[in-house]
Design an enzyme around this catalytic site. Structure first.
Site, PDB file in Angstrom:
ATOM      1  N   GLU A  43       0.948  -1.138  -0.029  1.00 33.11           N
ATOM      2  CA  GLU A  43      -0.041  -0.130   0.011  1.00 33.11           C
ATOM      3  C   GLU A  43       0.983   1.510  -0.048  1.00 33.11           C
ATOM      4  O   GLU A  43       0.655   2.424  -0.701  1.00 33.11           O
ATOM      5  CB  GLU A  43      -0.894  -0.112   1.167  1.00 33.11           C
ATOM      6  N   ASP A  51       3.965   1.468  -1.307  1.00 27.36           N
ATOM      7  CA  ASP A  51       4.499   1.654  -2.382  1.00 27.36           C
ATOM      8  C   ASP A  51       3.453   2.130  -3.542  1.00 27.36           C
ATOM      9  O   ASP A  51       3.924   3.060  -4.221  1.00 27.36           O
ATOM     10  CB  ASP A  51       4.874   0.118  -3.318  1.00 27.36           C
ATOM     11  N   SER A 106      17.882   3.773  -0.870  1.00 24.65           N
ATOM     12  CA  SER A 106      17.261   2.795  -1.170  1.00 24.65           C
ATOM     13  C   SER A 106      17.189   2.287  -2.545  1.00 24.65           C
ATOM     14  O   SER A 106      17.866   3.079  -3.438  1.00 24.65           O
ATOM     15  CB  SER A 106      15.600   3.105  -0.818  1.00 24.65           C
ATOM     16  N   LYS A 134      16.357 -10.325  -0.690  1.00 24.44           N
ATOM     17  CA  LYS A 134      16.138  -9.207   0.234  1.00 24.44           C
ATOM     18  C   LYS A 134      15.417  -9.379   1.383  1.00 24.44           C
ATOM     19  O   LYS A 134      14.295  -9.637   1.617  1.00 24.44           O
ATOM     20  CB  LYS A 134      15.188  -8.133  -0.634  1.00 24.44           C
ATOM     21  N   CYS A 154     -26.176 -22.999  16.548  1.00 23.14           N
ATOM     22  CA  CYS A 154     -25.424 -23.367  15.525  1.00 23.14           C
ATOM     23  C   CYS A 154     -26.036 -22.864  14.057  1.00 23.14           C
ATOM     24  O   CYS A 154     -27.006 -23.261  13.814  1.00 23.14           O
ATOM     25  CB  CYS A 154     -25.267 -24.976  15.576  1.00 23.14           C
ATOM     26  N   CYS A 182     -27.103 -26.512  12.425  1.00 20.25           N
ATOM     27  CA  CYS A 182     -28.238 -27.561  12.849  1.00 20.25           C
ATOM     28  C   CYS A 182     -29.178 -26.845  13.769  1.00 20.25           C
ATOM     29  O   CYS A 182     -30.119 -27.455  14.042  1.00 20.25           O
ATOM     30  CB  CYS A 182     -27.628 -28.541  13.346  1.00 20.25           C
ATOM     31  N   CYS A 220     -20.888 -26.183  19.156  1.00 18.84           N
ATOM     32  CA  CYS A 220     -22.205 -26.505  19.159  1.00 18.84           C
ATOM     33  C   CYS A 220     -22.235 -27.877  19.718  1.00 18.84           C
ATOM     34  O   CYS A 220     -21.589 -28.916  19.628  1.00 18.84           O
ATOM     35  CB  CYS A 220     -22.344 -26.745  17.573  1.00 18.84           C
TER      36      CYS A 220
END
Length: 776
Positions: A33, A35, A80, A114, A406, A409, A436
């Site tokens: 995100e 980037d 970088s 990396k 549940c 069922c 359940c």
């Protein structure tokens, strides 16, 4: 919205993310995100260069240093790298390199993983480590000298000789996957903060103000280059790294040459395939033009070198929205929350669901329906929700509520109760799991129970996959595992996937499953917390289904690797009337357990009265105290009846008082007598002269299976060896006793020959088994 407004928004958002990441050690969005936002800003600034300002995130690397650390200026900036996300991006990088160098032939590149950690600089003067610093904003970092000195694989003094007077080494401090798991387990046990991933753990550990905390963390270092130098140490990147290795600095074992971009791509694909098996996290591969002369010729642009690039793997973490939380019912009745997500691509796969484990996990995350979350997917692991992005929570976000009935069922859903037993006392608390109560009347539990029962490592009924089981349940043909043995040809033939031949094969496989080993049968029952290995321990030690069914929890704890909580799960399973009925139905169907027999000799021989006393969990009375007690009072009756004087002749006053206090309680007396009675009924004898027993023939031996066995599967061969007491390992070493080699045996067979380990082919192995009384 104007370009200028969007640029200002992006800068503000990126600055906030940088602050959270670099200063607070609390990343707010996944790398992918970040980037995307960064690249959007970069593109807008390229279109509108007059709007570029010196303080834009595109003009620097990362964020400001923490005020709590003194600042260090990097004489050579720590820049970088540019990123490649697609193969086309890497080929374009290669084209630019070739064009920039204008040289014939393939360009020589270095290739290395990396690592996903924290970039650091190590400064050596005259071979001594004098300073450690973080990257910071690329120009100014934080002085973390005291902390880097605690990282065990960073040399405080260089080895060998010939190093320059000034040598700045750059690399990554990271945490291995195993180290990360150990750290989180220790943190959780101590009630401390756990970390979302190894990268956060490494960064948080290295940037502690107290270096003692850093020293306690499993950090490692790997160097990938150099900064300032008082003299040259090589003319190629790989040559420099090899020289650093000679001086005692760790470099990547995956470092390789590549001639041209196509070989770089082959390296990328190879590492990508092996990524999940590597002992550390990586998020891509770094390629660098190997020649330093070529690097100088290519030079730099604004924030990155033209001679290097990071080819990123598809992001393992992404942002998405929780559309809903639904509840699924598993084999044991556990009602598990699952997040339904707005579809998003993670690690190359579209993800629309993620596990939430239980309600405690939802509470820990503070998750609500409608939240934006960070999800993570690694390899074949089910995607997980890692973090809620609270800044993006909508006003109408809804809390997650457990259903009272549940969803499959309609039976009642109950919260589990956790019973803790210590020093003879029980405490009860609410568990994180809801169940359940419908058992096999619940279609979801029934299907999962049957799927587990027929699986390869359980009853191994070939021809019954998940879809087939669901079809048989939905058609009303099976309502319990025992109903499999009542199926008729006419009921099955004609169902989807079942012609006459496949139907007969299925019925034959079901009939053949009536002769399982005891361990397989126990595993197939689906006892909570009882996996394949625990089932083998139960079968091998107790020798019969009847003993396993009767065993008290305290007796079960005498078996290898079975603690009290698991022991109670096993005991409670067999005490349950519903489960007793299911087991009896299976036995009545003609089940013949193949290897039932006597109690394991080594188990009988190793169980003593002193051991039993020690297991009673009497305060301050351990194994040594129990031995002293039994040496003085040689029967349980005498110990229970003993007064304070007798007890103090055997034990210290505090221990004696604890024993007397324990046995004042009639419930404790009954428990001890019940345990002793059961052990004696199982065949134990407290008199040592009656306890001489022969061990299993392969006890203490390690065997290895390799190649393809034609007369039995590898799993069956393993079961037979383990029944004789052997440990079956996956690799050959000097401790290996024997290797069984079938056709196609490769490196393990070669290793056995190299070490002089005994090797049996399949015929010899079958003969050996026959000599031990085991048929094939």
């Amino acid at each position: 919205m104007t370009a200028e407004t969007r640029i200002l928004e992006l800068r503000a958002e990126l600055d906030q993310h940088n602050y959270r990441y670099y200063v607070l050690d609390e990343p707010s969005v996944p790398d992918a995100e970040y980037d995307r936002l960064f690249n959007e800003l970069k593109a807008l600034e390229a279109e509108h260069p007059h709007l570029v300002t010196p303080d834009s995130p595109t003009q620097r690397v990362g964020g400001a240093a923490l005020a709590a650390f003194s600042q260090v200026r990097h004489e050579v900036p720590m820049l970088s790298l540019g990123n490649a996300f697609e193969e086309a991006d890497l080929r374009e990088f290669g084209r630019r390199v070739v064009e920039g160098l204008d040289q014939p032939g393939a360009v020589d590149y270095s290739c290395e993983p990396k690592l996903d950690g924290l970039a650091v600089s190590l400064l050596y003067r005259d071979g001594q480590l004098v300073q450690g610093a973080t990257r910071g904003d690329g120009t100014t970092g934080e002085d973390i000298s005291a902390n880097v000195r605690t990282v065990r694989n960073i040399p405080l003094k260089l080895q060998g000789k010939g190093w320059p007077a000034v040598l700045e080494v750059r690399g990554e401090v990271y945490m291995s996957k195993a180290g990360f798991d150990r750290l989180n387990a220790a943190q959780a046990e101590a009630g401390g903060k756990t970390f979302a991933n190894p990268r956060n753990a490494a960064a948080g550990s290295l940037r502690q103000l107290d270096s003692k905390i850093t020293a306690s963390r499993p950090l490692e270092f790997c160097c990938y280059g150099v900064g300032q130098l008082s003299e040259s140490i090589g003319d190629s990147h790989i040559g420099i790294l090899e020289q650093l290795k000679a001086w005692g600095l760790p470099i990547s074992r995956e470092l390789k040459h590549a001639a041209g971009i196509e070989e770089c791509l082959a390296y990328y694909r190879d590492i990508g395939e092996r990524r999940n098996s590597l002992p550390y996290e990586i998020d891509g591969v770094v390629f660098k033009v190997n020649s330093l002369a070529a690097q100088r010729e290519l030079g730099f642009r604004a924030r990155e070198p033209r001679w290097a690039i990071a080819h990123k793997f598809p992001a393992m973490e992404e942002l998405t929205e929780v559309l809903d939380v639904e509840f699924q019912v598993g084999r044991t009745g556990a009602v598990t929350p699952v997040a339904r997500l707005k579809p998003v691509k993670v690690a190359g796969v579209t993800v629309s669901n993620a596990t939430l484990h239980n309600m405690d996990e939802i509470a820990r995350l503070g998750l609500r329906i409608g939240d934006t979350v960070i999800i993570r997917r690694a390899g074949d692991v089910i995607p997980q929700v890692m973090q809620v992005v609270l800044e993006r929570r909508p006003q109408d976000a809804r809390p997650v509520e457990v259903p009272s009935e549940c969803p499959v069922c309609g039976s009642q859903v109950e919260r589990t109760q956790l019973v803790k037993r210590s020093k003879g006392k029980e405490t009860t608390s609410e568990g994180a799991v809801y169940r359940c109560v419908g058992r096999l009347a619940c279609g979801a539990q029934l299907k999962q129970a049957i799927i587990h029962y027929v699986s390869r490592r359980a009853m191994d009924i070939d021809g019954l996959g998940e879809k087939s089981v669901e079809q048989l349940v939905d058609e009303g043909l099976i309502g319990s595992p025992a109903d499999l043995y009542k199926l008729q040809f006419e009921q099955v033939v004609g169902l989807e996937g079942f012609a006459e031949v496949s139907t007969q094969k299925l019925l034959d496989a079901i009939e053949a499953s009536k002769r399982p080993s005891l361990a397989r049968f126990i595993y197939a029952l689906g006892i909570p917390d009882v996996g394949e290995e625990t089932a083998k321990v139960l079968a091998r030690s107790l020798g019969s289904l009847a003993r396993v069914q009767q065993a008290l929890p305290q007796v079960l704890t005498y078996l290898p690797d079975i603690g009290l909580e698991v022991a109670y799960e096993i005991h409670n399973f067999f005490e349950d009337e519903h489960n007793q009925k299911v087991i009896q139905q299976l036995l009545d169907s003609g089940m013949q357990l193949q290897d039932e027999g006597e109690l394991a000799a080594e188990f009988a021989a190793s169980t003593t009265l002193a051991g039993m006393i020690a297991k009673l969990d009497i305060a301050s009375v351990g194994p040594t105290g129990a031995e002293k007690l039994v040496a003085k009072l040689d029967s349980l009756d005498k110990i229970i009846a003993a007064d304070g004087i007798d007890l103090r002749q055997a034990l210290a006053a505090k221990q004696a008082d604890a024993v007397r206090e324990f046995f004042k309680d009639e419930a404790n007396q009954k428990l001890a007598r019940d345990i002793e009675a059961q052990l004696l009924a199982f065949g134990m004898h407290w008199s040592s002269e009656k306890k001489v027993a022969e061990g299993l023939p392969l006890a203490g031996q390690t065997w290895v299976l390799t190649g393809t066995l034609e007369r039995m599967s590898r799993d069956i061969a393993k079961d037979k060896l383990e029944s004789l007491g052997a440990k079956v390992a996956g690799s050959v070493s000097g401790k290996t006793h024997c290797v069984v080699a079938g056709p196609g045996a490769g490196s393990k067979l070669a290793k056995a020959a190299e070490l002089g380990v005994k090797v049996l082919d399949e015929d010899a192995f079958v003969t050996f088994l026959a000599e031990q009384g085991i048929a094939v």
